[in-house]
Design an enzyme around this catalytic site. Structure first.
Site, PDB file in Angstrom:
ATOM      1  N   ASP A 268      21.845  -7.391  12.346  1.00 42.03           N
ATOM      2  CA  ASP A 268      23.300  -7.603  12.359  1.00 42.03           C
ATOM      3  C   ASP A 268      23.788  -7.803  13.799  1.00 42.03           C
ATOM      4  OD1 ASP A 268      23.433  -7.180   9.553  1.00 42.03           O
ATOM      5  OD2 ASP A 268      23.288  -5.035   9.904  1.00 42.03           O
TER       6      ASP A 268
ATOM      7  N   HIS B 233      24.196  -1.452   6.439  1.00 45.42           N
ATOM      8  CA  HIS B 233      23.571  -2.774   6.383  1.00 45.42           C
ATOM      9  C   HIS B 233      23.706  -3.385   4.987  1.00 45.42           C
ATOM     10  CE1 HIS B 233      21.053  -6.144   7.322  1.00 45.42           C
ATOM     11  NE2 HIS B 233      20.253  -5.849   6.312  1.00 45.42           N
TER      12      HIS B 233
HETATM   13  N1  LIG Z   1      16.979  -4.328   7.479  1.00 45.39           N
HETATM   14  C1  LIG Z   1      17.178  -5.619   7.533  1.00 45.39           C
HETATM   15  O1  LIG Z   1      18.002  -6.112   8.293  1.00 45.39           O
HETATM   16  C2  LIG Z   1      16.353  -6.544   6.681  1.00 45.39           C
HETATM   17  C3  LIG Z   1      16.267  -7.907   6.995  1.00 45.39           C
HETATM   18  C4  LIG Z   1      15.490  -8.724   6.207  1.00 45.39           C
HETATM   19  C5  LIG Z   1      14.794  -8.211   5.114  1.00 45.39           C
HETATM   20  N2  LIG Z   1      14.894  -6.880   4.851  1.00 45.39           N
HETATM   21  C6  LIG Z   1      14.138  -6.280   3.738  1.00 45.39           C
HETATM   22  O2  LIG Z   1      12.766  -6.152   4.112  1.00 45.39           O
HETATM   23  C7  LIG Z   1      11.962  -6.109   2.936  1.00 45.39           C
HETATM   24  C8  LIG Z   1      10.768  -7.036   3.070  1.00 45.39           C
HETATM   25  O3  LIG Z   1      11.184  -8.363   3.142  1.00 45.39           O
HETATM   26  P1  LIG Z   1      10.092  -9.554   3.253  1.00 45.39           P
HETATM   27  O4  LIG Z   1      10.857 -10.805   3.319  1.00 45.39           O
HETATM   28  O5  LIG Z   1       9.105  -9.232   4.317  1.00 45.39           O
HETATM   29  O6  LIG Z   1       9.386  -9.439   1.834  1.00 45.39           O
HETATM   30  P2  LIG Z   1       7.917  -9.965   1.424  1.00 45.39           P
HETATM   31  O7  LIG Z   1       7.838  -9.898  -0.057  1.00 45.39           O
HETATM   32  O8  LIG Z   1       7.624 -11.237   2.098  1.00 45.39           O
HETATM   33  O9  LIG Z   1       6.981  -8.863   2.070  1.00 45.39           O
HETATM   34  C9  LIG Z   1       6.977  -7.544   1.644  1.00 45.39           C
HETATM   35  C10 LIG Z   1       5.585  -6.999   1.779  1.00 45.39           C
HETATM   36  O10 LIG Z   1       5.594  -5.650   1.353  1.00 45.39           O
HETATM   37  C11 LIG Z   1       4.350  -5.417   0.719  1.00 45.39           C
HETATM   38  N3  LIG Z   1       4.396  -4.216  -0.094  1.00 45.39           N
HETATM   39  C12 LIG Z   1       4.942  -4.031  -1.314  1.00 45.39           C
HETATM   40  N4  LIG Z   1       4.711  -2.767  -1.735  1.00 45.39           N
HETATM   41  C13 LIG Z   1       4.034  -2.154  -0.744  1.00 45.39           C
HETATM   42  C14 LIG Z   1       3.506  -0.857  -0.583  1.00 45.39           C
HETATM   43  N5  LIG Z   1       3.653   0.075  -1.520  1.00 45.39           N
HETATM   44  N6  LIG Z   1       2.846  -0.580   0.551  1.00 45.39           N
HETATM   45  C15 LIG Z   1       2.714  -1.507   1.523  1.00 45.39           C
HETATM   46  N7  LIG Z   1       3.168  -2.750   1.428  1.00 45.39           N
HETATM   47  C16 LIG Z   1       3.825  -3.070   0.297  1.00 45.39           C
HETATM   48  C17 LIG Z   1       4.094  -6.698  -0.085  1.00 45.39           C
HETATM   49  O11 LIG Z   1       2.725  -6.803  -0.446  1.00 45.39           O
HETATM   50  C18 LIG Z   1       4.548  -7.751   0.896  1.00 45.39           C
HETATM   51  O12 LIG Z   1       3.479  -8.228   1.691  1.00 45.39           O
HETATM   52  C19 LIG Z   1      12.900  -6.467   1.787  1.00 45.39           C
HETATM   53  O13 LIG Z   1      13.298  -5.285   1.130  1.00 45.39           O
HETATM   54  C20 LIG Z   1      14.079  -7.093   2.477  1.00 45.39           C
HETATM   55  O14 LIG Z   1      15.276  -6.989   1.733  1.00 45.39           O
HETATM   56  C21 LIG Z   1      15.646  -6.062   5.597  1.00 45.39           C
HETATM   57  O1  LIG Z   2      20.007 -10.389   3.194  1.00 49.97           O
HETATM   58  C1  LIG Z   2      18.996  -9.767   2.897  1.00 49.97           C
HETATM   59  O2  LIG Z   2      18.759  -9.413   1.743  1.00 49.97           O
HETATM   60  C2  LIG Z   2      17.980  -9.456   3.947  1.00 49.97           C
HETATM   61  C3  LIG Z   2      18.553  -8.746   5.116  1.00 49.97           C
HETATM   62  O3  LIG Z   2      19.151  -7.531   4.774  1.00 49.97           O
HETATM   63  C4  LIG Z   2      19.453  -9.590   5.961  1.00 49.97           C
HETATM   64  O4  LIG Z   2      20.511  -9.113   6.390  1.00 49.97           O
HETATM   65  O5  LIG Z   2      19.091 -10.744   6.236  1.00 49.97           O
END
Ligand SMILES: NC(=O)c1ccc[n+]([C@@H]2O[C@H](COP(=O)([O-])OP(=O)(O)OC[C@H]3O[C@@H](n4cnc5c(N)ncnc54)[C@H](O)[C@@H]3O)[C@@H](O)[C@H]2O)c1
Ligand SMILES: O=C(O)C[C@H](O)C(=O)O
Length: 336
Positions: free
Chosen positions: A173, A197
């Site tokens: 953010d 968030h």
């Molecule tokens: N905080 C933020 O600002 C922010 C920003 C973007 C995404 N996110 C969040 O981050 C998370 C991941 O996003 P992504 O795009 O990398 O998803 P993705 O599906 O590409 O990757 C997630 C990974 O987690 C792994 N996984 C699932 N269960 C697991 C476990 N028990 N142990 C270990 N690994 C495990 C999967 O195998 C996969 O490789 C989502 O929940 C998304 O909403 C948060």
């Molecule tokens: O938007 C989402 O679900 C992923 C992440 O929290 C973001 O802000 O990009």
């Protein structure tokens, strides 16, 4: 609720270039959309001496690939198939970054991810509490407003809770707000973002940016863009997930801040942490100004007294939303 601003210095940052201490960083969910580029950026950080990568699959390939980059850190990758794979990734970790879990698709809210991701974060936090209870936890998995309370409850149950060491990563953010304001100002400057968030809980404090003058309409549009920046990416990816590359950048930046604090630097950050700032409202977690030291949170600073009336209203609107997500996370651990 609001106090004097205390000469907080807000400066644009770059990654560390100083010589390394011993710092192992574990990434859980390392083979995912965020996990891979995040691990790559951590491999290029000279403060990281060891990387422990864990995912349910594909991690050895990621580790072998990143392991060829010519920096001095050692990389190992484990999957759920490896005996004690998670334990091995976590052993000796100073920081544990958790981007494990499913991302959004168009039309979903972050809270729609709760049913899948709550259990994933709970189980991974349980492993951290057992293997590396003194590590700092950087939780990226959504919904952050609930997953941080979940990890907290797990640590409390295990009797190893230290509020100074559990962080919800809201850095994306800040990165977005900085970029969007940068487009207007023609230079990159830090923009504080507080709250939580998700949607209206994301509160950019444009009042704190010197030289930025916005009409009410511009302020509303910019606030909305920061609050719903995640949706912009989800829409553009059209079913293929949410922000991964910008999140990896933001997560690596936050990890770097903790490593710099570990090495004795004074670091000011913004993160979703346990705080008494909104105790009267019954809220325990809020993203705010946090001074870091080697133990994690050194001091939580109140919101600046001179934030605008508009921003004060945004804070008021965010509190009930944050409270709902917090309660949901706490109850999940209580009932499971
Ligand atoms: N905080 C933020 O600002 C922010 C920003 C973007 C995404 N996110 C969040 O981050 C998370 C991941 O996003 P992504 O795009 O990398 O998803 P993705 O599906 O590409 O990757 C997630 C990974 O987690 C792994 N996984 C699932 N269960 C697991 C476990 N028990 N142990 C270990 N690994 C495990 C999967 O195998 C996969 O490789 C989502 O929940 C998304 O909403 C948060
Ligand atoms: O938007 C989402 O679900 C992923 C992440 O929290 C973001 O802000 O990009």
């Amino acid at each position: 609720m609001f106090a004097t601003r205390n000469a907080i210095k807000i400066a644009a940052r770059s990654f560390s270039t100083a010589s390394p201490l011993q710092s192992k960083v574990a990434v859980l969910g390392a083979a995912g959309g965020i996990g891979q580029p995040l691990s790559l950026l951590l491999k290029t950080n000279p403060r990281v001496t060891e990387l422990g990568l864990y995912d349910i699959h594909n991690t050895p390939g990621v580790a072998a690939d990143i392991g060829h980059i010519n920096t001095l850190s050692q990389v190992s990758g484990y999957t759920a198939k490896d005996q004690d794979g998670l334990k091995k990734a976590l052993e000796g970790a100073e920081l544990v970054v958790i981007p494990a879990g499913v991302p959004r698709k168009p039309g979903m809210t972050r809270d729609d991810l709760f049913n899948t991701n709550a259990g994933i974060v709970r189980d991974l936090a349980q492993a951290c509490a057992e293997v590396c209870p003194k590590a700092k936890l950087l939780i990226i998995s959504n919904p952050v407003n609930s997953t941080v309370p979940i990890a907290t409850e797990v640590f409390k149950k295990a009797g190893v809770y230290d509020a100074k060491k559990i962080f919800g990563v809201t850095s994306l953010d800040l990165v977005r707000a900085s970029r969007f304001v940068g487009e207007k100002l023609g230079k990159i400057t830090e923009v504080p973002v507080v709250g939580g968030h998700a949607g209206v809980t994301i509160i950019p404090l444009f009042s704190q940016v010197s030289g930025l003058s916005l009409t009410d309409a511009e302020r509303d549009a910019l606030t909305h863009r920061v609050q719903f920046g995640g949706d912009e990416v989800v829409k553009a990816k059209d079913g293929a997930g949410s922000a991964t590359l910008s999140m990896a950048y933001a997560g690596a930046r936050f990890a770097d801040s903790l490593l710099r604090a570990e090495a004795g630097e004074d670091v000011l950050e913004w993160a979703f942490v346990r705080t008494d700032l909104f105790k009267n409202e019954g809220l325990e977690f809020f993203s705010t100004y946090v001074k870091l030291d080697k133990n994690g949170v050194k001091e939580i600073l109140p919101l600046p007294q001179n934030i605008s009336e508009y921003e004060k209203e945004l804070v008021k609107k965010a509190i009930p939303e944050l409270k709902k997500s917090e309660t949901k996370g706490v109850s999940f651990v209580g009932n499971n």
